[in-house]
Design a protein around this motif. Sequence first.
Motif, short mmCIF file in Angstrom:
data_model
loop_
_atom_site.label_atom_id
_atom_site.label_comp_id
_atom_site.label_asym_id
_atom_site.label_seq_id
_atom_site.Cartn_x
_atom_site.Cartn_y
_atom_site.Cartn_z
N ASP A 67 0.84 -1.19 0.00
CA ASP A 67 0.00 0.00 0.00
C ASP A 67 0.88 1.25 0.00
OD1 ASP A 67 0.85 0.35 2.63
OD2 ASP A 67 -1.10 -0.02 3.52
N ARG A 68 0.25 2.40 0.03
CA ARG A 68 1.03 3.65 -0.08
C ARG A 68 1.91 3.91 1.13
NH1 ARG A 68 -4.47 5.99 0.07
NH2 ARG A 68 -4.90 6.31 2.26
N LYS A 69 1.69 3.18 2.23
CA LYS A 69 2.53 3.31 3.41
C LYS A 69 3.59 2.21 3.50
CE LYS A 69 -0.87 5.77 6.15
NZ LYS A 69 -1.68 5.77 7.38
N GLY A 70 3.65 1.33 2.49
CA GLY A 70 4.65 0.28 2.45
C GLY A 70 4.24 -1.02 3.10
N PRO A 79 -12.13 -12.55 -11.20
CA PRO A 79 -11.56 -12.03 -12.45
C PRO A 79 -12.57 -11.39 -13.41
CG PRO A 79 -11.47 -14.42 -12.41
CD PRO A 79 -11.97 -13.99 -11.08
N ALA A 80 -13.83 -11.72 -13.32
CA ALA A 80 -14.82 -11.13 -14.23
C ALA A 80 -15.29 -9.77 -13.72
CB ALA A 80 -16.00 -12.07 -14.43
N SER A 81 -15.64 -9.70 -12.45
CA SER A 81 -16.17 -8.45 -11.88
C SER A 81 -15.09 -7.59 -11.24
CB SER A 81 -17.23 -8.79 -10.83
OG SER A 81 -16.63 -9.47 -9.73
N LEU A 82 -13.93 -8.15 -10.99
CA LEU A 82 -12.84 -7.51 -10.26
C LEU A 82 -13.29 -7.09 -8.86
CD1 LEU A 82 -11.04 -5.43 -13.02
CD2 LEU A 82 -10.63 -7.78 -12.29
N ARG A 83 -14.22 -7.87 -8.30
CA ARG A 83 -14.70 -7.65 -6.95
C ARG A 83 -13.72 -8.26 -5.96
NH1 ARG A 83 -17.76 -10.63 -3.30
NH2 ARG A 83 -17.86 -12.33 -4.80
N LEU A 84 -13.36 -7.50 -4.94
CA LEU A 84 -12.44 -7.96 -3.90
C LEU A 84 -13.08 -9.10 -3.12
CD1 LEU A 84 -9.78 -7.49 -2.33
CD2 LEU A 84 -11.07 -5.95 -0.86
N ARG A 85 -12.37 -10.22 -3.01
CA ARG A 85 -12.86 -11.39 -2.27
C ARG A 85 -12.19 -11.52 -0.92
NH1 ARG A 85 -15.90 -15.48 -5.08
NH2 ARG A 85 -15.00 -16.80 -3.49
N THR A 86 -10.87 -11.36 -0.88
CA THR A 86 -10.15 -11.40 0.39
C THR A 86 -9.02 -10.37 0.36
OG1 THR A 86 -8.56 -13.09 -0.32
CG2 THR A 86 -10.57 -13.87 0.74
N LEU A 87 -8.66 -9.89 1.54
CA LEU A 87 -7.57 -8.92 1.65
C LEU A 87 -6.80 -9.23 2.92
CD1 LEU A 87 -6.10 -6.29 0.85
CD2 LEU A 87 -7.84 -5.05 2.16
N GLN A 88 -5.48 -9.38 2.78
CA GLN A 88 -4.60 -9.55 3.93
C GLN A 88 -3.56 -8.44 3.87
OE1 GLN A 88 -2.95 -13.48 3.56
NE2 GLN A 88 -4.78 -14.46 4.35
N ILE A 89 -3.36 -7.79 5.01
CA ILE A 89 -2.41 -6.70 5.09
C ILE A 89 -1.45 -6.99 6.24
CG2 ILE A 89 -2.09 -4.22 5.36
CD1 ILE A 89 -5.14 -4.03 4.63
N ASP A 90 -0.16 -6.91 5.96
CA ASP A 90 0.85 -7.10 6.99
C ASP A 90 1.32 -5.71 7.41
OD1 ASP A 90 2.80 -8.01 8.69
OD2 ASP A 90 4.15 -8.70 7.10
N PHE A 91 0.69 -5.19 8.48
CA PHE A 91 1.04 -3.86 8.96
C PHE A 91 2.39 -3.91 9.67
CE2 PHE A 91 -3.61 -3.65 8.86
CZ PHE A 91 -3.77 -2.53 8.05
N GLY A 92 3.18 -2.88 9.45
CA GLY A 92 4.46 -2.77 10.16
C GLY A 92 4.21 -2.41 11.61
N ASN A 93 5.28 -2.07 12.31
CA ASN A 93 5.18 -1.74 13.74
C ASN A 93 4.26 -0.55 14.00
OD1 ASN A 93 6.92 -3.81 14.35
ND2 ASN A 93 8.73 -2.51 14.33
N GLY A 95 1.79 0.43 11.92
CA GLY A 95 0.69 0.30 10.97
C GLY A 95 -0.64 0.72 11.57
N ASP A 96 -1.54 1.16 10.68
CA ASP A 96 -2.86 1.63 11.10
C ASP A 96 -3.89 1.12 10.11
OD1 ASP A 96 -5.04 3.02 12.09
OD2 ASP A 96 -4.40 4.92 11.24
N GLY A 98 -6.86 2.10 9.87
CA GLY A 98 -7.84 3.15 9.60
C GLY A 98 -8.05 3.44 8.13
N ASP A 99 -7.01 3.30 7.32
CA ASP A 99 -7.15 3.56 5.89
C ASP A 99 -8.09 2.57 5.21
OD1 ASP A 99 -5.37 5.62 6.10
OD2 ASP A 99 -3.66 4.49 5.32
N TYR A 100 -8.29 1.42 5.79
CA TYR A 100 -9.08 0.38 5.16
C TYR A 100 -10.50 0.29 5.72
CZ TYR A 100 -4.74 -0.79 3.08
OH TYR A 100 -3.57 -0.71 2.35
N LEU A 101 -10.84 1.18 6.62
CA LEU A 101 -12.18 1.19 7.19
C LEU A 101 -13.09 2.20 6.51
CD1 LEU A 101 -11.19 0.93 10.96
CD2 LEU A 101 -11.88 -0.90 9.40
N VAL A 102 -12.55 2.99 5.58
CA VAL A 102 -13.31 3.98 4.83
C VAL A 102 -13.11 3.69 3.36
CG1 VAL A 102 -13.53 6.44 4.38
CG2 VAL A 102 -12.91 5.67 6.66
N SER A 103 -14.17 3.81 2.57
CA SER A 103 -14.02 3.56 1.13
C SER A 103 -13.13 4.64 0.52
CB SER A 103 -15.38 3.54 0.45
OG SER A 103 -15.84 4.84 0.22
#
Length: 107
Positions: A67-70, A79-93, A95-96, A98-103
Amino acid sequence: MKSAFIASTALLSVLLSGYALADDDCSDPVSDWQPRETLRQNVEQQWGWSVQRIKVDDGCYKLKGADRKGNAIEARYAPASLRLRTLQIDFGNDGDAGDYLVSPARQ
């Protein structure tokens, strides 16, 4: 007789719950798939992600990048709709999430 009913009910519930959890695969017909480049452009413009790789995994597009914070990202898209099915984020020390709780349209 009662214990046989309880045992069969328990077995059935375990099998059904396993079936519900195992449905992570995408089943879109290949003829309906959008190009990977379209997905790349969408996430770069919408979220500011840098995409390292997009591959096909269990019929889904599997995207790896940052992401933009690294923070490391792994996401799966239909693949047809490009709808997000799963998301995993490895936040650093620092990390927040909050960026993913708002569209992205509201940021």
